[in-house]
Scaffold this active site. Structure first.
Site, short mmCIF file in Angstrom:
data_model
loop_
_atom_site.label_atom_id
_atom_site.label_comp_id
_atom_site.label_asym_id
_atom_site.label_seq_id
_atom_site.Cartn_x
_atom_site.Cartn_y
_atom_site.Cartn_z
N SER A 110 -1.15 0.47 14.08
CA SER A 110 -0.79 1.10 12.81
C SER A 110 0.52 1.87 12.99
O SER A 110 0.63 2.76 13.84
CB SER A 110 -1.90 2.07 12.37
OG SER A 110 -1.41 3.00 11.43
N LYS B 186 0.86 -1.18 0.00
CA LYS B 186 0.00 0.00 0.00
C LYS B 186 0.90 1.23 0.00
O LYS B 186 1.79 1.35 0.84
CB LYS B 186 -0.90 0.03 1.24
CG LYS B 186 -1.81 -1.19 1.38
CD LYS B 186 -2.54 -1.17 2.71
CE LYS B 186 -3.42 -2.40 2.88
NZ LYS B 186 -4.13 -2.42 4.18
N LYS C 4 -4.40 6.88 2.96
CA LYS C 4 -4.80 6.62 4.36
C LYS C 4 -3.57 6.55 5.27
O LYS C 4 -3.65 6.86 6.45
CB LYS C 4 -5.67 5.38 4.46
CG LYS C 4 -5.08 4.10 3.89
CD LYS C 4 -4.33 3.29 4.93
CE LYS C 4 -3.73 2.03 4.35
NZ LYS C 4 -2.93 1.27 5.32
N ASP D 54 -10.36 0.54 5.85
CA ASP D 54 -8.91 0.67 6.03
C ASP D 54 -8.54 2.02 6.63
O ASP D 54 -7.58 2.13 7.40
CB ASP D 54 -8.20 0.48 4.69
CG ASP D 54 -6.85 -0.20 4.85
OD1 ASP D 54 -6.51 -0.62 5.96
OD2 ASP D 54 -6.13 -0.32 3.84
N SER E 283 -6.63 -4.81 7.79
CA SER E 283 -6.08 -6.13 8.08
C SER E 283 -4.72 -6.05 8.75
O SER E 283 -3.70 -6.02 8.08
CB SER E 283 -5.96 -6.94 6.78
OG SER E 283 -5.34 -6.16 5.76
#
Length: 328
Positions: A254, A106, A191, A244, A138
């Site tokens: 995160s 990502k 994000k 997400d 995830s």
């Protein structure tokens, strides 16, 4: 039963290998870390998951020729983004079965300022049956521990995406097909930037009003950018969208969110000095800032976090400065 080669022996590659092994597929994992390789042969990856065992041990190797001789029908790319291109190039011309490639990265490629699918597709053109990305909320540790997880299986070719989704689908892991590759990948990249901003805001403000407002504004800005760059705005309602965004922008597991919290606690310089993990959002912020300026997009959260990270702006003024821009 399918034959799947996983390039990378880190947390995410191991977690997805565990899903595939649970579904009775034949899995080979390739990596360059000898300690991880020795662990995997025993059905473990102690670096990331302690002594908790996988469903069964995968085939594990540090020899590239083993991957080629395995003749996989699918190749899952789970190496750090810095090594994606060099790793894929190592194998692409030698995998004669022309596998489907599955991407889990990502973010933006810092060399091209574009999403990773563009770079990978260029390398595998003529040597594959298709390309798919798995994107959505995830965390690897939760997938490994069989916590219910739902993600999107993203490809411009729905039939290929369905094939890949069926590899993974079981009672605790669900892949839902979407063909909006452009929108999904831009959301997945942005994000990470917003997670740094939200980590900073969450650490400075305990008010749920403030936190909710910042999350809403960040989501709106992502949606605006996706629309401007040719993605489908409706994708924001999917797992790779709000799912997400919520995961990455609200939880300390995160890396990007924790990075933002650390900036609020000890400042940017010290955070950069002690941080040893890859924080995709840091470099992506530069690219995202260029996008909003080039396309004349109003994005206060993105603009202000860029100033904190690259213009030495006081992080304590971050939320106040965002609010000023919103009420103009």
């Amino acid at each position: 039963m399918a034959k799947i080669a996983i390039l990378g022996t880190g947390a995410w590659g191991t977690a997805l290998a565990n899903v595939l092994l649970k579904n009775k597929h034949e899995v080979l994992m390739y990596g360059i870390d000898e300690c991880e390789n020795k662990d995997l042969i025993k059905g473990l990856n102690t670096k990331y998951f302690g002594n908790k065992k996988m469903v069964k041990a995968p085939i594990a190797t540090i020899n590239p020729n083993d991957v080629i001789n395995f003749r996989p029908s699918y190749v899952l790319i789970a190496v750090p983004s810095l090594y994606i291109e060099s790793t894929v190039k190592k194998f692409v011309k030698f995998l004669t079965a022309k596998p489907v490639y599955i991407n889990v990265a990502k973010g933006f490629n810092p060399e091209t300022n574009n999403v990773w699918s563009r770079s990978i597709k260029k390398i595998i053109r003529g040597f594959s049956k298709g390309f798919v990305s798995l994107l959505g909320p995830s965390f690897a540790v939760e997938v490994f521990n069989n916590q219910p997880t739902m993600v999107n299986c993203v490809s411009t070719k729905a039939k290929i995406a369905k094939l890949v989704a069926n590899l993974f689908n079981n009672q605790t892991f669900k892949c839902v097909v979407t063909t909006d590759e452009r929108g999904a990948e831009i959301m997945a990249s942005l994000k990470n930037v917003m997670a740094i901003a939200l980590g900073l805001a969450y650490e400075l403000h305990t008010s749920i009003n403030t936190r909710a407002a910042m999350l809403a504004e960040a989501t709106k800005e992502i949606s605006t950018i996706v629309d401007k760059l040719g993605g489908n705005v409706k994708t924001i309602a999917n797992f790779c969208g709000i799912g997400d965004i919520y995961l990455t922008c609200t939880d300390s597991k995160s890396r990007n969110f924790s990075f933002g919290k650390s900036i609020a606690q000890i400042g940017l310089a010290k955070t950069l000095q002690i941080n040893k993990k890859t924080v995709e959002g840091f470099s992506a912020t530069k690219i995202a800032y260029e996008i909003i300026k080039t396309n004349m997009i109003d994005a206060p959260v993105l603009e202000e976090i860029y100033k904190v990270l690259y213009k030495n702006q006081n992080p304590k003024h971050f939320v106040k400065n965002v609010i000023k821009k919103i009420i103009k």
